[in-house]
Design an enzyme around this catalytic site. Sequence first.
Site, PDB file in Angstrom:
ATOM      1  N   THR A 145      39.985  38.015  37.333  1.00  0.00           N
ATOM      2  CA  THR A 145      39.789  36.672  36.758  1.00  0.00           C
ATOM      3  C   THR A 145      38.576  36.734  35.831  1.00  0.00           C
ATOM      4  O   THR A 145      37.461  36.998  36.285  1.00  0.00           O
ATOM      5  CB  THR A 145      39.562  35.652  37.892  1.00  0.00           C
ATOM      6  OG1 THR A 145      40.695  35.703  38.755  1.00  0.00           O
ATOM      7  CG2 THR A 145      39.373  34.250  37.351  1.00  0.00           C
ATOM      8  N   LYS A 163      47.667  34.321  46.899  1.00  0.00           N
ATOM      9  CA  LYS A 163      46.757  33.752  47.897  1.00  0.00           C
ATOM     10  C   LYS A 163      46.533  34.797  48.976  1.00  0.00           C
ATOM     11  O   LYS A 163      47.505  35.370  49.472  1.00  0.00           O
ATOM     12  CB  LYS A 163      47.380  32.522  48.582  1.00  0.00           C
ATOM     13  CG  LYS A 163      47.780  31.389  47.681  1.00  0.00           C
ATOM     14  CD  LYS A 163      48.326  30.226  48.500  1.00  0.00           C
ATOM     15  CE  LYS A 163      49.706  30.471  49.104  1.00  0.00           C
ATOM     16  NZ  LYS A 163      50.818  30.614  48.142  1.00  0.00           N
ATOM     17  N   ASN A 217      42.636  27.306  39.484  1.00  0.00           N
ATOM     18  CA  ASN A 217      41.722  27.306  40.634  1.00  0.00           C
ATOM     19  C   ASN A 217      40.827  26.069  40.644  1.00  0.00           C
ATOM     20  O   ASN A 217      40.542  25.501  41.703  1.00  0.00           O
ATOM     21  CB  ASN A 217      40.867  28.576  40.648  1.00  0.00           C
ATOM     22  CG  ASN A 217      41.595  29.715  41.356  1.00  0.00           C
ATOM     23  OD1 ASN A 217      42.722  29.534  41.818  1.00  0.00           O
ATOM     24  ND2 ASN A 217      40.965  30.865  41.445  1.00  0.00           N
ATOM     25  N   PHE A 277      47.861  20.877  49.231  1.00  0.00           N
ATOM     26  CA  PHE A 277      46.421  20.842  48.914  1.00  0.00           C
ATOM     27  C   PHE A 277      45.818  19.452  49.046  1.00  0.00           C
ATOM     28  O   PHE A 277      44.934  19.078  48.260  1.00  0.00           O
ATOM     29  CB  PHE A 277      46.163  21.426  47.518  1.00  0.00           C
ATOM     30  CG  PHE A 277      45.734  22.859  47.614  1.00  0.00           C
ATOM     31  CD1 PHE A 277      46.651  23.861  47.840  1.00  0.00           C
ATOM     32  CD2 PHE A 277      44.392  23.215  47.527  1.00  0.00           C
ATOM     33  CE1 PHE A 277      46.256  25.177  47.980  1.00  0.00           C
ATOM     34  CE2 PHE A 277      43.987  24.529  47.660  1.00  0.00           C
ATOM     35  CZ  PHE A 277      44.928  25.515  47.874  1.00  0.00           C
ATOM     36  N   GLY A 309      36.164  27.784  50.615  1.00  0.00           N
ATOM     37  CA  GLY A 309      35.322  28.990  50.510  1.00  0.00           C
ATOM     38  C   GLY A 309      36.120  30.084  49.855  1.00  0.00           C
ATOM     39  O   GLY A 309      36.985  29.816  49.020  1.00  0.00           O
ATOM     40  N   CYS A 357      37.181  33.206  45.515  1.00  0.00           N
ATOM     41  CA  CYS A 357      37.673  32.724  44.217  1.00  0.00           C
ATOM     42  C   CYS A 357      37.197  31.319  43.848  1.00  0.00           C
ATOM     43  O   CYS A 357      36.515  31.157  42.838  1.00  0.00           O
ATOM     44  CB  CYS A 357      39.186  32.798  44.183  1.00  0.00           C
ATOM     45  SG  CYS A 357      39.762  34.503  44.200  1.00  0.00           S
ATOM     46  N   LYS A 414      33.319  30.749  43.009  1.00  0.00           N
ATOM     47  CA  LYS A 414      32.822  31.448  41.807  1.00  0.00           C
ATOM     48  C   LYS A 414      33.586  31.024  40.551  1.00  0.00           C
ATOM     49  O   LYS A 414      33.011  30.957  39.467  1.00  0.00           O
ATOM     50  CB  LYS A 414      32.862  32.973  42.000  1.00  0.00           C
ATOM     51  CG  LYS A 414      34.201  33.613  41.743  1.00  0.00           C
ATOM     52  CD  LYS A 414      34.100  35.124  41.626  1.00  0.00           C
ATOM     53  CE  LYS A 414      35.455  35.789  41.623  1.00  0.00           C
ATOM     54  NZ  LYS A 414      36.371  35.437  40.546  1.00  0.00           N
ATOM     55  N   LYS A 453      39.792  31.402  55.565  1.00  0.00           N
ATOM     56  CA  LYS A 453      41.079  30.753  55.814  1.00  0.00           C
ATOM     57  C   LYS A 453      41.886  31.644  56.744  1.00  0.00           C
ATOM     58  O   LYS A 453      41.506  32.794  56.978  1.00  0.00           O
ATOM     59  CB  LYS A 453      41.816  30.447  54.516  1.00  0.00           C
ATOM     60  CG  LYS A 453      42.289  31.652  53.742  1.00  0.00           C
ATOM     61  CD  LYS A 453      43.067  31.133  52.560  1.00  0.00           C
ATOM     62  CE  LYS A 453      43.896  32.198  51.915  1.00  0.00           C
ATOM     63  NZ  LYS A 453      44.784  31.660  50.916  1.00  0.00           N
TER      64      LYS A 453
HETATM   65  P1  NAD Z   1      37.559  42.989  45.848  1.00  0.00           P
HETATM   66  O1  NAD Z   1      36.094  42.865  45.855  1.00  0.00           O
HETATM   67  O2  NAD Z   1      38.330  42.840  47.130  1.00  0.00           O
HETATM   68  O3  NAD Z   1      37.975  44.414  45.246  1.00  0.00           O
HETATM   69  C1  NAD Z   1      37.436  44.971  44.093  1.00  0.00           C
HETATM   70  C2  NAD Z   1      37.520  46.492  44.213  1.00  0.00           C
HETATM   71  O4  NAD Z   1      37.154  47.061  42.963  1.00  0.00           O
HETATM   72  C3  NAD Z   1      36.596  47.069  45.258  1.00  0.00           C
HETATM   73  O5  NAD Z   1      37.330  47.909  46.143  1.00  0.00           O
HETATM   74  C4  NAD Z   1      35.590  47.887  44.441  1.00  0.00           C
HETATM   75  O6  NAD Z   1      35.125  49.046  45.115  1.00  0.00           O
HETATM   76  C5  NAD Z   1      36.422  48.256  43.230  1.00  0.00           C
HETATM   77  N1  NAD Z   1      35.626  48.615  42.038  1.00  0.00           N
HETATM   78  C6  NAD Z   1      34.575  47.958  41.508  1.00  0.00           C
HETATM   79  N2  NAD Z   1      34.113  48.610  40.411  1.00  0.00           N
HETATM   80  C7  NAD Z   1      34.918  49.687  40.256  1.00  0.00           C
HETATM   81  C8  NAD Z   1      34.961  50.756  39.320  1.00  0.00           C
HETATM   82  N3  NAD Z   1      34.066  50.832  38.338  1.00  0.00           N
HETATM   83  N4  NAD Z   1      35.918  51.683  39.458  1.00  0.00           N
HETATM   84  C9  NAD Z   1      36.808  51.613  40.464  1.00  0.00           C
HETATM   85  N5  NAD Z   1      36.821  50.634  41.401  1.00  0.00           N
HETATM   86  C10 NAD Z   1      35.884  49.683  41.293  1.00  0.00           C
HETATM   87  O7  NAD Z   1      38.098  41.959  44.768  1.00  0.00           O
HETATM   88  P2  NAD Z   1      39.462  41.119  44.781  1.00  0.00           P
HETATM   89  O8  NAD Z   1      39.378  40.016  45.765  1.00  0.00           O
HETATM   90  O9  NAD Z   1      40.614  42.059  44.844  1.00  0.00           O
HETATM   91  O10 NAD Z   1      39.378  40.444  43.332  1.00  0.00           O
HETATM   92  C11 NAD Z   1      39.522  41.206  42.153  1.00  0.00           C
HETATM   93  C12 NAD Z   1      39.663  40.245  40.988  1.00  0.00           C
HETATM   94  O11 NAD Z   1      40.857  39.468  41.137  1.00  0.00           O
HETATM   95  C13 NAD Z   1      38.531  39.228  40.855  1.00  0.00           C
HETATM   96  O12 NAD Z   1      38.299  38.967  39.507  1.00  0.00           O
HETATM   97  C14 NAD Z   1      39.082  37.986  41.541  1.00  0.00           C
HETATM   98  O13 NAD Z   1      38.507  36.804  41.064  1.00  0.00           O
HETATM   99  C15 NAD Z   1      40.543  38.082  41.155  1.00  0.00           C
HETATM  100  N6  NAD Z   1      41.462  37.412  42.081  1.00  0.00           N
HETATM  101  C16 NAD Z   1      41.267  37.488  43.413  1.00  0.00           C
HETATM  102  C17 NAD Z   1      42.168  36.878  44.282  1.00  0.00           C
HETATM  103  C18 NAD Z   1      41.959  36.932  45.776  1.00  0.00           C
HETATM  104  O14 NAD Z   1      42.632  36.165  46.480  1.00  0.00           O
HETATM  105  N7  NAD Z   1      41.081  37.770  46.294  1.00  0.00           N
HETATM  106  C19 NAD Z   1      43.271  36.180  43.769  1.00  0.00           C
HETATM  107  C20 NAD Z   1      43.462  36.160  42.398  1.00  0.00           C
HETATM  108  C21 NAD Z   1      42.550  36.776  41.557  1.00  0.00           C
END
Ligand code: NAD
Length: 432
Positions: free
Chosen positions: A121, A152, A209, A250, A258, A261, A264, A321
């Site tokens: 994101t 989700k 979001n 919702f 919390g 996502c 932030k 959640k």
């Molecule tokens: P996360 O923190 O669970 O995972 C990120 C991963 O990236 C980690 O394992 C980290 O070690 C790795 N990483 C970081 N820098 C790196 C690099 N230089 N090389 C290789 N690996 C690297 O994050 P997430 O929850 O999967 O979210 C990722 C993105 O997706 C964010 O932008 C978030 O906003 C978005 N997003 C998250 C969700 C959710 O429900 N978690 C849903 C939609 C979108």
Amino acid sequence: MKIAVVGTGYVGLVAGACFAESGNDVICIDKDQAKVQTLNDGRMPIYEPGLEELVRRNRQEGRLSFTTDLPAAVREALIVFIAVGTPQGEDGSADLSHVLGVAREVGRAMNGYKVIVDKSTVPVGTSNKVRDVVSQETRHEFSVVSNPEFLKQGAAIEDFMKPDRVVIGAEDQKARDIMLELYEPFTRTGAPIMVMDCASAELAKYAANAMLATRISFMNEVANVCELVGADVDQVRKAVGSDRRIGTSFLFPGVGYGGSCFPKDVQAMMRFASDQNYDFKILQAVETVNTCQKTRLFAKMQQHFGDMKGKTVAVWGLAFKPKTDDMREAPSIPLLRALLDAGATVQAYDPEATKIARGIFGDRVDYTSTNYDALKDADCLAIVTEWNEFRRPDFTRMKSLMREPIIFDGRNLFTPEQMKQNGFVYYSIGRS
Ligand code: NAD
């Protein structure tokens, strides 16, 4: 298709496994060696329903592998997904250092045409930044695509496999065609693939979001007013939600949103609007309401007991959640902090998040292995996460374990009538 997914977190790992499941060759990359080792040992670094089985099957069938070697994976791939974290920076804006760092590494590793897809994101304009960084590193042709993820946590695989829609921001036909081919198996049920410009795709994710967070804060305020005027938020919610223009989802009040996502993304959207001299007033209120809502359960306890010093509080649910182990920005964190600071003893149970909670609170909290164990000699119970297994407890057993039959329910799992019949003093959200 040959795919590399950089970042094996909640999004990258699920996306990688689902793309493999639809017949692609996927290499997932993470800089965290321990995480890659865990995955190569056949274990999961995170909890997500169905993920372990999906990963196991696709590894066995040779379509999914894990590595720390980004250049090797990029050289093999036609499509490179960037799915690393975009945490909140100090000023509230999205920290793009991981995304742009990966873009640079991808640029250096390129050996031919690649579609570089931003799944993280990211604020509007990031696709241009990725393009700039990559073109500084390579002379090979490439396309940059924005493909925000809407899954989700807790239902990530289902959401990825059967999305409501797929959003693709792409500026050239070649990349568009490749993305349409990639997503075709996921949209056979009729879900639309929406192709648009990168800026709109980037903004769509934040707007979605921010809208969901707004609904939550709005209903939390409605619930707070219900308490003041003697209305029942459940009745209000049903009446409001049955209007088709509004819809039923919702609209549940609680202890605040919390997770990694909403908090932030609301901050980041306010920030990039303010960078354009636009004051996003609604989102400021959404955030203020949410911060206040996270304190309400503790305030109700203080109102009941006066002083929390020496009280033993059972807590059901720590994850932000149900069906996840994720505690990022979880409402349980400020509640537990307030209780511990006030001199209370906390006995907490969560089906999946205990390990992560231990990393935050260490031994200051007593973690139990069942929800009933948490109730032993407790002066009250606080319900913070609506795990399904909490919905039909044995009330007689609960009462026999607790010092006092008092429940502070932050998720409205029960009805006030039901709790009265069972002999509990019961506080919930938006109901007297
Ligand atoms: P996360 O923190 O669970 O995972 C990120 C991963 O990236 C980690 O394992 C980290 O070690 C790795 N990483 C970081 N820098 C790196 C690099 N230089 N090389 C290789 N690996 C690297 O994050 P997430 O929850 O999967 O979210 C990722 C993105 O997706 C964010 O932008 C978030 O906003 C978005 N997003 C998250 C969700 C959710 O429900 N978690 C849903 C939609 C979108």
